[in-house]
Design an enzyme around this catalytic site. Structure first.
Site, PDB file in Angstrom:
ATOM      1  N   GLY A  18       1.004  -1.322  -0.098  1.00 28.56           N
ATOM      2  CA  GLY A  18      -0.063  -0.099  -0.081  1.00 28.56           C
ATOM      3  C   GLY A  18       1.098   1.144   0.123  1.00 28.56           C
ATOM      4  N   ARG A  79       0.724  -4.640  -5.475  1.00 25.13           N
ATOM      5  CA  ARG A  79       1.093  -6.139  -5.133  1.00 25.13           C
ATOM      6  C   ARG A  79       1.065  -6.655  -6.379  1.00 25.13           C
ATOM      7  NH1 ARG A  79      -2.772  -3.468  -1.385  1.00 25.13           N
ATOM      8  NH2 ARG A  79      -1.624  -3.261   0.451  1.00 25.13           N
ATOM      9  N   GLY A 109       5.859  -2.649   3.634  1.00 25.91           N
ATOM     10  CA  GLY A 109       5.482  -3.211   5.074  1.00 25.91           C
ATOM     11  C   GLY A 109       5.933  -4.562   5.015  1.00 25.91           C
ATOM     12  N   ASP A 110       5.415  -5.352   5.914  1.00 26.11           N
ATOM     13  CA  ASP A 110       5.800  -6.472   6.097  1.00 26.11           C
ATOM     14  C   ASP A 110       5.801  -7.550   5.117  1.00 26.11           C
ATOM     15  OD1 ASP A 110       2.938  -6.782   6.294  1.00 26.11           O
ATOM     16  OD2 ASP A 110       2.978  -8.024   7.851  1.00 26.11           O
ATOM     17  N   THR A 133       4.286   2.198   5.634  1.00 27.45           N
ATOM     18  CA  THR A 133       2.931   1.889   5.635  1.00 27.45           C
ATOM     19  C   THR A 133       2.240   2.612   6.849  1.00 27.45           C
ATOM     20  OG1 THR A 133       1.551   0.136   6.471  1.00 27.45           O
ATOM     21  CG2 THR A 133       3.912  -0.243   7.192  1.00 27.45           C
ATOM     22  N   ILE A 134       0.890   3.114   6.442  1.00 31.64           N
ATOM     23  CA  ILE A 134       0.255   4.026   7.363  1.00 31.64           C
ATOM     24  C   ILE A 134      -0.100   3.088   8.622  1.00 31.64           C
ATOM     25  CG2 ILE A 134      -0.465   5.552   5.480  1.00 31.64           C
ATOM     26  CD1 ILE A 134      -3.459   3.993   6.013  1.00 31.64           C
ATOM     27  N   ASP A 135      -0.260   1.534   8.589  1.00 25.55           N
ATOM     28  CA  ASP A 135      -0.625   0.982   9.531  1.00 25.55           C
ATOM     29  C   ASP A 135       0.143   0.942  10.786  1.00 25.55           C
ATOM     30  OD1 ASP A 135      -3.106   0.427   8.193  1.00 25.55           O
ATOM     31  OD2 ASP A 135      -1.945  -1.357   7.217  1.00 25.55           O
ATOM     32  N   ASP A 137       2.296  -1.199  11.857  1.00 22.46           N
ATOM     33  CA  ASP A 137       2.014  -2.438  12.316  1.00 22.46           C
ATOM     34  C   ASP A 137       3.495  -3.283  12.371  1.00 22.46           C
ATOM     35  OD1 ASP A 137       2.168  -2.661   9.478  1.00 22.46           O
ATOM     36  OD2 ASP A 137       0.329  -3.972   9.318  1.00 22.46           O
ATOM     37  N   ARG A 162     -16.850  16.493  15.505  1.00 27.22           N
ATOM     38  CA  ARG A 162     -17.097  16.906  16.508  1.00 27.22           C
ATOM     39  C   ARG A 162     -18.074  18.074  16.728  1.00 27.22           C
ATOM     40  NH1 ARG A 162     -15.912  15.664  21.481  1.00 27.22           N
ATOM     41  NH2 ARG A 162     -14.246  13.906  21.374  1.00 27.22           N
ATOM     42  N   ARG A 170     -25.381  14.379  18.689  1.00 27.31           N
ATOM     43  CA  ARG A 170     -25.477  13.300  18.039  1.00 27.31           C
ATOM     44  C   ARG A 170     -24.574  12.144  18.286  1.00 27.31           C
ATOM     45  NH1 ARG A 170     -26.636  15.890  12.032  1.00 27.31           N
ATOM     46  NH2 ARG A 170     -28.923  15.637  12.168  1.00 27.31           N
ATOM     47  N   GLY A 178      -7.273   0.319   9.317  1.00 28.75           N
ATOM     48  CA  GLY A 178      -6.557  -0.831  10.018  1.00 28.75           C
ATOM     49  C   GLY A 178      -7.411  -1.936   9.924  1.00 28.75           C
ATOM     50  N   ARG A 179      -6.616  -2.793   9.247  1.00 28.01           N
ATOM     51  CA  ARG A 179      -7.303  -4.104   8.819  1.00 28.01           C
ATOM     52  C   ARG A 179      -7.192  -5.073  10.005  1.00 28.01           C
ATOM     53  NH1 ARG A 179      -9.626  -6.077   4.115  1.00 28.01           N
ATOM     54  NH2 ARG A 179      -9.384  -4.015   3.369  1.00 28.01           N
ATOM     55  N   ARG A 219     -25.867  11.726  32.332  1.00 29.39           N
ATOM     56  CA  ARG A 219     -25.184  12.713  33.326  1.00 29.39           C
ATOM     57  C   ARG A 219     -25.115  14.222  32.422  1.00 29.39           C
ATOM     58  NH1 ARG A 219     -20.640   9.259  33.068  1.00 29.39           N
ATOM     59  NH2 ARG A 219     -19.782  10.627  31.494  1.00 29.39           N
ATOM     60  N   SER A 223     -23.653  14.290  23.186  1.00 32.44           N
ATOM     61  CA  SER A 223     -22.995  13.855  21.936  1.00 32.44           C
ATOM     62  C   SER A 223     -21.873  13.105  22.162  1.00 32.44           C
ATOM     63  CB  SER A 223     -22.364  15.202  21.169  1.00 32.44           C
ATOM     64  OG  SER A 223     -21.401  15.867  21.716  1.00 32.44           O
TER      65      SER A 223
HETATM   66  P1  ADP Z   1       2.820  -4.511   2.699  1.00 33.54           P
HETATM   67  O1  ADP Z   1       4.052  -4.592   2.015  1.00 33.54           O
HETATM   68  O2  ADP Z   1       2.540  -3.106   2.809  1.00 33.54           O
HETATM   69  O3  ADP Z   1       2.721  -5.442   3.781  1.00 33.54           O
HETATM   70  P2  ADP Z   1       1.506  -6.517   1.050  1.00 33.54           P
HETATM   71  O4  ADP Z   1       1.136  -7.542   2.252  1.00 33.54           O
HETATM   72  O5  ADP Z   1       0.400  -6.385  -0.076  1.00 33.54           O
HETATM   73  O6  ADP Z   1       1.935  -5.108   1.495  1.00 33.54           O
HETATM   74  O7  ADP Z   1       2.757  -7.115   0.118  1.00 33.54           O
HETATM   75  C1  ADP Z   1       3.409  -6.522  -0.918  1.00 33.54           C
HETATM   76  C2  ADP Z   1       3.829  -7.647  -1.844  1.00 33.54           C
HETATM   77  O8  ADP Z   1       4.999  -8.065  -1.410  1.00 33.54           O
HETATM   78  C3  ADP Z   1       2.807  -8.694  -2.492  1.00 33.54           C
HETATM   79  O9  ADP Z   1       2.121  -8.333  -3.262  1.00 33.54           O
HETATM   80  C4  ADP Z   1       3.975  -9.534  -2.680  1.00 33.54           C
HETATM   81  O10 ADP Z   1       4.460  -8.848  -4.181  1.00 33.54           O
HETATM   82  C5  ADP Z   1       5.101  -9.245  -1.891  1.00 33.54           C
HETATM   83  N1  ADP Z   1       4.928 -10.571  -1.037  1.00 33.54           N
HETATM   84  C6  ADP Z   1       4.170 -10.632   0.238  1.00 33.54           C
HETATM   85  N2  ADP Z   1       4.531 -11.516   0.770  1.00 33.54           N
HETATM   86  C7  ADP Z   1       5.372 -12.196   0.311  1.00 33.54           C
HETATM   87  C8  ADP Z   1       5.842 -13.502   0.589  1.00 33.54           C
HETATM   88  N3  ADP Z   1       5.576 -14.422   1.536  1.00 33.54           N
HETATM   89  N4  ADP Z   1       6.878 -13.971  -0.169  1.00 33.54           N
HETATM   90  C9  ADP Z   1       7.277 -13.214  -1.300  1.00 33.54           C
HETATM   91  N5  ADP Z   1       6.734 -11.827  -1.696  1.00 33.54           N
HETATM   92  C10 ADP Z   1       5.915 -11.593  -1.068  1.00 33.54           C
END
Ligand code: ADP
Length: 329
Positions: A18, A79, A109-110, A133-135, A137, A162, A170, A178-179, A219, A223
């Site tokens: 993302g 992706r 991200g991860d 990543t904005i998350d 996480d 607000r 309201r 945030g998934r 109390r 809102s």
């Molecule tokens: P983020 O990096 O933000 O967590 P994603 O989880 O969508 O985003 O992962 C981004 C891209 O990284 C995926 O579309 C894929 O190309 C690659 N990727 C994710 N997981 C793996 C993995 N286990 N092995 C290899 N490439 C991966």
């Protein structure tokens, strides 16, 4: 420790997963740090798809002008599910070798770091990463690039809501991104004075929430603002509103902030984090270390092995949610 400054002549940078505000500040920092050391830099467009489709562009010092303040990413991101297959990564490695790319910096991200780790393990291509990543996480770093901007964007919207919530007595349910983690919800909830914060990692009993709303109305508080992370299902705020209506007859207004939280000009914090980690990602490669992310702890930059960044997911700090509870009474 090996010094690779002689070996690395051409470096590539890419964004994956993302998009997050501050990615451009990271690209600028990586490119200008590398160029200052006479290393050529290539941008790979569109995440891992760009590796397979050879979307390689030379990046210049001038090309980095006027991007530090821009959200999104000039390299585009994406992706690429094919990349999960090792045979596809063989093709990616061949394309990098044909282009004479000696090392990589990944902004993502991860999931992206999982892919980077696999590329290093299987093809020995030196890679470092910076957390984009904005998350917020990722394990091993206090903050990720884009999180501060996303929180401030959501907070801005909540402050406006607000005003209208107070004028009309309201109940509002505001859904933020945030998934799997509720960090945006937790930070925004505390900063925005929310009455309740629904996160995926610390589920709340709706009956208790309703009880609290009823008591605060008795109390004289007329809102209320509830914040919910989207969780596995964007639109969750509508389900909550429906359940509250069924149990209390209270009409809750729903506002889903959605993708506006991803866009916009990055805050100073995100630009500085991206600039610092981006530059260090290049330095670390030149000093012969790789297969790791540059993160931040306190004021210091730290090196975190990629494998430690995706072992588990960082949750929203529970003490922050507890404090928001106390302060909203
Ligand atoms: P983020 O990096 O933000 O967590 P994603 O989880 O969508 O985003 O992962 C981004 C891209 O990284 C995926 O579309 C894929 O190309 C690659 N990727 C994710 N997981 C793996 C993995 N286990 N092995 C290899 N490439 C991966």
């Amino acid at each position: 420790m090996a010094n690779h400054s002689e070996k690395i002549k051409k470096l590539a940078v890419y964004c994956s997963g993302g998009d997050a505000p501050g990615m451009n500040a990271g690209i600028r920092s990586i490119v200008r740090t590398a160029l200052s050391k006479n290393i050529e830099v290539v941008g790979i467009r569109g995440g891992y798809t760009g590796f397979l489709e050879k979307k390689f562009d030379e990046l210049t010092r001038r090309g980095m002008a006027n991007i530090i303040q821009r959200g999104g990413t000039i390299l585009k991101t994406g992706r690429c599910l094919e990349f999960l297959k090792s045979e596809v990564r063989v093709k990616a490695a061949e394309n990098l070798k044909a282009e004479k790319i000696d090392a990589l910096v990944c902004i993502g991200g991860d999931g992206s770091f999982n892919g980077a780790h696999a590329l290093f393990q299987e093809h020995q291509i030196p890679i470092t990463g910076i957390p984009g990543t904005i998350d917020n996480d990722l394990m091993g770093t206090d903050r990720t690039i884009g999180f501060d901007t996303a929180v401030n964007t959501a907070l801005d919207a909540i402050d406006r809501i607000r005003d209208t919530a107070a004028s009309h007595d309201r109940l509002f349910i505001i859904e933020v991104m945030g998934r799997d983690t509720g960090s945006i919800a937790g930070f925004v909830g505390l900063a925005g004075g929310a009455e309740e914060i629904f996160t995926p990692e610390f589920p709340l009993s709706l009956d208790k929430v309703i009880e609290k709303i009823k008591k605060s109305r008795e109390r004289g508080k007329n809102s209320s603002i509830l914040i919910t992370a989207e969780g596995q299902k964007p639109g969750r705020a509508y389900d909550l509103a429906e359940q509250i209506r069924k149990k209390t007859q209270l009409e809750a207004k729903v506002c889903i902030l959605g993708h506006q939280q991803r866009g916009g000009s990055p805050t100073a914090y995100d630009r500085i984090l991206a600039s610092r980690t981006g530059s260090q990602a290049v330095e670390t490669l030149l000093q012969g270390r790789c297969d790791l992310m540059i993160g931040v702890r306190g004021d210091d930059l730290v090196e975190v092995p990629f494998a430690d960044t995706f072992k588990s997911r960082k949750a929203c700090p529970k003490n922050l949610l507890d404090l928001a509870q106390i302060l909203s009474l």
